[in-house]
Structure formats: C-alpha cells, structure tokens
Write a protein that holds these residues in place. Structure first.
Motif, short mmCIF file in Angstrom:
data_model
loop_
_atom_site.label_atom_id
_atom_site.label_comp_id
_atom_site.label_asym_id
_atom_site.label_seq_id
_atom_site.Cartn_x
_atom_site.Cartn_y
_atom_site.Cartn_z
N THR A 1 -20.67 -10.43 10.60
CA THR A 1 -20.26 -10.22 9.21
C THR A 1 -19.82 -11.56 8.65
N PRO A 2 -20.35 -11.96 7.49
CA PRO A 2 -19.98 -13.26 6.94
C PRO A 2 -18.49 -13.33 6.58
N GLY A 3 -17.95 -14.54 6.66
CA GLY A 3 -16.55 -14.76 6.30
C GLY A 3 -16.43 -14.96 4.81
N PRO A 4 -15.25 -15.14 4.32
CA PRO A 4 -14.03 -15.19 5.14
C PRO A 4 -13.60 -13.79 5.57
N TRP A 5 -12.85 -13.77 6.68
CA TRP A 5 -12.25 -12.54 7.15
C TRP A 5 -10.76 -12.60 6.84
N GLU A 6 -10.14 -11.44 6.76
CA GLU A 6 -8.71 -11.39 6.43
C GLU A 6 -8.04 -10.31 7.27
N ALA A 7 -6.87 -10.64 7.81
CA ALA A 7 -6.07 -9.66 8.54
C ALA A 7 -5.21 -8.91 7.54
N SER A 8 -5.34 -7.60 7.51
CA SER A 8 -4.56 -6.79 6.58
C SER A 8 -3.12 -6.64 7.07
N ASN A 9 -2.31 -6.02 6.27
CA ASN A 9 -0.97 -5.66 6.71
C ASN A 9 -1.06 -4.43 7.60
N ILE A 10 -0.06 -4.24 8.44
CA ILE A 10 -0.03 -3.07 9.32
C ILE A 10 -0.03 -1.81 8.47
N GLY A 11 -0.86 -0.84 8.86
CA GLY A 11 -0.85 0.46 8.23
C GLY A 11 -1.75 0.64 7.02
N VAL A 12 -2.59 -0.33 6.71
CA VAL A 12 -3.48 -0.18 5.55
C VAL A 12 -4.94 -0.31 5.97
#
Length: 108
Positions: free
Chosen positions: A5-16
């Motif tokens: 999967t092309p970037g950019p990638w992002e880490a979400s907040n916990i629980g979403v």
C-alpha cells in the motif's frame, strides 16, 4: 515498483478506525486510508513497546524510499538519474531525511 500500500502511512490513536477491542493502534495507508496493520496494545498497562512498534510500521514506506535513495547515492547515482552528478547537497538531504525518520520513530 513495490506492491505494498503506498505511503504515507499513519498510526491512529488507540480505539479508532475499526479497532476491534479498543486496545489497538491501526496503521492506515493509501490515498483512501485503509487498514495496513493492527498493533495490539497491552490492555492492563501502558504499552510503550506496542506504540513504538506502531510508529516503526507506519514509517516503513518512507524508510524504503530513503534506503533506495541512499543505495543509489552509494553507487554514485543521483535521484535525478545517471546523468546527474551526486552533489554534497543531495547527500546531506538524504542523510537528514534518514536522521529525521529515526527521530520520528524513536521519539514519540
């Protein structure tokens, strides 16, 4: 060309973003954000290792890009192509980008 999967990638907040149990960080990527990975966070304590893993995974596409760039530079090939000489400025840019990624991954 990579098939990931092309970037950019992002880490979400916990629980979403479709987190199944409310104790996970979902890594999103692509033009239309899709779930790339899910990192489970220890539900009994703050899990710094899990959060650090999520940051590392989220930076994978950028790390791959910088590694390719540094590999080209190591072989005397500029990002502009074989006909473009490698400059001190380009070496510094690649070095700075690599250091920036490391800092983003290691320092939450």
């Amino acid at each position: 060309m990579s098939k990931h999967t092309p970037g950019p990638w992002e880490a979400s907040n916990i629980g979403v973003y479709g987190d199944f149990d409310g104790n996970s960080i979902v890594i999103l990527g692509g033009d239309i954000p899709i779930r790339v990975a899910v990192v489970h966070i220890n539900e009994w304590a703050v899990d710094e290792e899990g959060a650090a893993n999520a940051r590392l995974i989220a930076k994978a596409p950028e790390m791959l890009e910088v590694l390719r760039w540094l590999l080209h530079l190591a072989h005397g090939v500029s990002k502009g192509g074989e006909d473009c000489p490698v400059t001190d400025q380009e070496l510094r840019q690649a070095w700075d980008k690599a250091k920036e990624l490391i800092k983003e991954i290691e320092n939450a």
